[in-house]
Design an enzyme around this catalytic site. Structure first.
Site, mmCIF file in Angstrom:
data_model
loop_
_atom_site.group_PDB
_atom_site.id
_atom_site.type_symbol
_atom_site.label_atom_id
_atom_site.label_comp_id
_atom_site.label_asym_id
_atom_site.label_seq_id
_atom_site.Cartn_x
_atom_site.Cartn_y
_atom_site.Cartn_z
ATOM 1 N N ASP A 1 54.113 49.166 23.535
ATOM 2 C CA ASP A 1 53.271 48.412 24.503
ATOM 3 C C ASP A 1 54.265 47.288 24.926
ATOM 4 O O ASP A 1 54.888 46.600 24.124
ATOM 5 C CB ASP A 1 51.317 48.262 23.879
ATOM 6 C CG ASP A 1 50.318 47.257 25.150
ATOM 7 O OD1 ASP A 1 50.770 47.460 26.640
ATOM 8 O OD2 ASP A 1 49.293 47.361 25.081
ATOM 9 N N GLU B 1 56.947 43.178 29.067
ATOM 10 C CA GLU B 1 57.002 42.593 29.935
ATOM 11 C C GLU B 1 57.252 41.670 30.539
ATOM 12 O O GLU B 1 57.435 40.613 31.298
ATOM 13 C CB GLU B 1 56.404 42.907 31.495
ATOM 14 C CG GLU B 1 56.034 44.670 31.849
ATOM 15 C CD GLU B 1 54.741 44.609 30.093
ATOM 16 O OE1 GLU B 1 54.270 45.620 30.286
ATOM 17 O OE2 GLU B 1 54.111 44.392 29.814
ATOM 18 N N ASP C 1 46.961 48.310 32.561
ATOM 19 C CA ASP C 1 45.407 47.910 32.450
ATOM 20 C C ASP C 1 44.873 48.189 33.951
ATOM 21 O O ASP C 1 44.995 46.863 34.392
ATOM 22 C CB ASP C 1 45.685 46.400 32.058
ATOM 23 C CG ASP C 1 46.144 46.537 30.140
ATOM 24 O OD1 ASP C 1 46.401 48.174 29.676
ATOM 25 O OD2 ASP C 1 45.902 45.294 30.362
#
Length: 770
Positions: free
Chosen positions: A439, A442, A505
């Site tokens: 995950d 970024e 998401d």
């Protein structure tokens, strides 16, 4: 980023200088490249050569069918990282062939030719044979000086919540390439707006912005068009695109600094472009058969322990809904300490025993990780003291509180830090972990110092490649080639070699379901072959209709995972019908495994994605060009998810005859037709291409088994033909089946490669056999 104010003027605070002519066009001594001197004024006298910025345009070819162009103002800068062009060949000189002409010079590489003419105006044309694909003409190669208070669109970029904005730089280099009438642009990574990018401003800058914004987790500075070529900007940092949006007849891309390098990639079809692009930047890795099965997650902030996990697994089995992977999200570790790679002993006192018990259920196990280390973790001080965390310019460890309190960021430009991080993953694999969900990646700051001295702006997007590769490499080291799977959120060019990726998401609505699909199709047009998404949506709790429709879509994606944020996604949490939908579509996918596995192997060979946008699968079909609500799954299955509670859906069927998977009804689409259909939750538009031969496995309880044992070949009505179908099992055994359809009769010859195997069952499917 827009530098101009209409056609004639520049924006306040911007000085723009353009290559006005090709003053010198000189083949280099290697005979494989060209250098062009391009002044920013037409040189009419000797005095014009003074006090005038000049651009150098260099042409070379790193690979057959690919031509690189490098535009440079000042050449004295340090060498900066570009992408790993693993398919480049021929050394620094490349593989092109240069020919001087009366008016200039040409560089030819395979079917692609670049021609640059001497004199004014500046003109660089790219051709496939006699066809001009695109060109760089007057006022297309630019150098821009930008004042600090300049009024430039896109001056502040990135994710404000993450603190990763990009402020204006003092100089930029830009390139504009022509757009022909009717030319459409696709790609640029995972983008959640319309699949066709014409008219859009796109900033290539990884950000955690969800699926409902212009930001994206997976930014790829590569696009392709329906004119038979693609363009990669070889710049890992911020690249700004104006796609028919500043100059409506051109695509513009710009980067900060003094140099811009881009590569034009030949087709002629979109599939050919992706073949060359992934050969150049990395083929998708082969993924194991078990990864195609259903993944069930704990969800994010829900309470769970081993008893909860066991109850989920037991209930799925009791309701005959096969799962292949169980995923533990963030809270398998103790709060405030992510990532310390240690099971929270308060709820998982016996992790090795628990993982062994899950393996006894024939399940693989995935756990969540990220590249941050919370200050509370004992690993924070260990990593900080060893120099494994990214630092501020003053030498202190870079930290912030957004996500984990006081967290630091692992510096993967430090080989020792990478090995340290991988050592923690080896320990988890020794415990029984089979895969990692990588995950984040970024939220990478730009005001820091990297171990290897990398430019922070260029490292912002590139970081995810180092992170995911570190994880993928250690999985492959422990599990072996072909059995490594990451479940990654962030990516850039080259990330396709490190599958699988998921869509980030989303919210739990039909609108978000549709934007999720658009993101996946855009990513597929950017060279990524294996893709998943959070079935039911991540944020919020879907209503039962959304959940059931998303489940059908999710189980007809290359990879399938139930996952949510604050609520679980187990089917019985919705209603009994949701359980039935999950059962039916899970078993359908498992029956399709010989077909899907073959599509995955083709992806690893050619870069052709498993889920194919209609514009990729049907080039030249104007009816398919803008479609972003459906896709081709493999070669022969057309899937149109339902995005409405009442089951109404529009589906486009390209030219030919299509057979409904559920009913056997044949639809003659003529030269292409739109249909409005209504489906209950147990169905959706799922059509078979005319004459298709679909290999179906005998088992619907698992994805990894001997596909040749009890194999069925579903043969769809079509013209008389002979088709070869290759079925490869997870252990690598392959068999070729030659299926002949003639006069309504069907036969199969498999003696050449399936010796000792029983003949497959032949199933004539659909109406129209006569």
């Amino acid at each position: 980023m827009k530098f101009t104010d209409g056609f004639w003027q520049t924006r306040p605070g911007v000085e723009s200088l353009f290559a006005q002519e090709a003053y010198d066009v000189e083949p280099r001594s290697d005979g494989r490249s060209i250098e062009v001197t391009a002044p920013t004024k037409v040189i009419a006298s000797r005095g014009d050569t003074l006090n005038r910025p000049t651009l150098t345009v260099a042409l070379s070819s790193p690979m057959e069918g690919v031509i690189a162009v490098e535009v440079t103002h000042f050449a004295g800068g340090r060498d900066e990282i570009g992408f790993d062009l693993v398919g480049a060949e021929g050394g620094p000189a490349g593989v092109g062939v240069v020919e001087e002409t009366e008016g200039g010079a040409t560089l030819t590489s395979g079917r692609l030719t670049a021609t640059v003419g001497r004199g004014a105006p500046f003109d660089l044309a790219f051709r496939d044979g006699d066809t001009v694909l695109t060109r760089s003409g007057h006022k297309s190669v630019g150098y821009h000086r930008v004042a600090a208070d300049a009024q430039v669109d896109g001056a502040m970029l990135g994710n404000a919540r993450a603190g990763t904005g990009r402020v204006l730089a003092p100089s930029y280099v830009s390139q504009q390439l022509s757009l022909g009438v009717g030319e459409l642009v696709y790609g640029l990574g995972e983008r959640f707006g319309p699949l066709v990018k014409n008219g859009q401003t796109v900033d290539v800058w990884n950000a955690d912005g969800g699926t409902s914004s212009e930001q994206a987790y997976k930014n790829v500075p590569f696009y392709l068009t329906n004119r038979g070529y693609g363009v990669l900007v070889d710049h890992p940092g911020h690249v700004s695109y104006e796609i028919g949006s500043e100059s409506v007849e051109r695509v513009q891309f710009s980067v900060a600094g003094e140099t811009l390098r881009y590569l034009v990639i030949a087709g002629p079809t979109p599939a050919d472009v992706l073949d060359r692009y992934t050969r150049l930047t990395g083929r998708p890795a082969h993924v194991p058969a078990w990864s195609y099965g259903l993944w069930l997650s704990t969800s994010f902030t829900t309470d769970y322990d081993e008893e909860t996990v066991t109850a989920f697994v037991d209930e799925m089995a009791a309701r005959d809904m096969p799962i292949s992977v169980f995923h533990f999200d963030c809270f398998w570790m103790r709060e405030f300490q992510w990532c310390d790679f240690e099971w929270d002993a308060r709820v998982f006192p016996d992790p090795e025993g628990m993982l062994a018990r899950l393996h006894e259920r024939d399940l693989r196990v995935c756990v969540w990780i990220n590249p941050y280390i919370g200050q509370r973790s004992k690993l924070f001080r260990e990593a900080a003291d060893a120099g494994y965390l990214v630092r501020n310019p003053d030498g202190s460890v870079w930290q912030w509180d957004l996500w984990q309190a006081g967290m630091g960021l692992v510096d993967f430009t430090n080989p020792d830090a990478t090995e340290w991080f991988q050592g923690k993953l080896r320990e988890l694999q020794a415990q029984g972990v089979d895969a990692f969900k990588t995950d984040f990646g970024e939220r990478i700051p730009t005001d820091v110092v990297w171990h290897d001295g990398s430019d922070p702006e260029r490292m912002h997007n590139w970081y995810t490649q180092l992170y995911n590769k570190a994880v993928f490499d250690v999985l492959e080291e422990v599990r072996g080639e072909g059995d490594a799977v990451v479940f990654a959120r962030s990516a850039t060019t080259g990330g396709q070699a490190l599958p699988v990726h998921w869509g980030g998401d989303s919210t739990s609505t039909f609108e978000s379901m549709a934007e999720t699909l658009r993101g996946g199709l855009s990513l597929a047009m950017s060279g990524f072959s294996f893709w998943s998404h959070d079935i039911g949506g991540f944020e919020g709790t879907p209503d039962p209709d959304v959940y059931k429709r998303w489940t059908a879509f999710g189980l007809l994606s290359s990879h399938s995972r139930f996952h949510g944020s604050s609520s679980v996604r187990v089917p019985w949490a919705f209603d009994d019908e949701a359980v039935e939908v999950t059962r039916v579509f899970t078993k359908l996918k498992l029956r399709l495994m010989p077909y899907l596995y073959a599509a995955g192997l083709e992806s690893a060979r050619t870069g052709l994605p498993v889920m194919r946008p209609m514009a990729l699968a049907f080039p030249g079909d104007r009816g398919a060009a803008h479609v972003d609500t459906q896709y081709l799954l493999g070669d022969d299955l057309l899937v149109a998810p339902v995005f409405s509670a009442d089951g109404t859906v529009e589906v486009y069927l390209p030219a030919g005859r299509w057979t409904n998977w559920f009913t056997g009804e044949v639809v003659d689409a003529g030269s292409g037709v739109w249909r409005t259909e209504t489906h209950d939750v147990m169905s959706l538009p799922l059509y078979l291409r005319e004459g298709a031969v679909i290999p179906l496995g005998a088992r619907d309880d698992r994805p990894d088994h001997d596909y040749l044992d009890g194999l069925t070949l579903r043969v769809v009505a079509g013209p008389d033909a002979e088709r070869t179908v290759t079925v490869t099992t997870p252990d690598g055994t392959s068999a070729d089946f030659v299926v002949t359809s003639r006069g309504g009769a069907v036969s199969v010859d498999s003696a050449a490669s399936a010796a000792g195997r029983p003949a497959p069952h032949l199933e004539r499917f659909g109406q129209g056999w006569g």
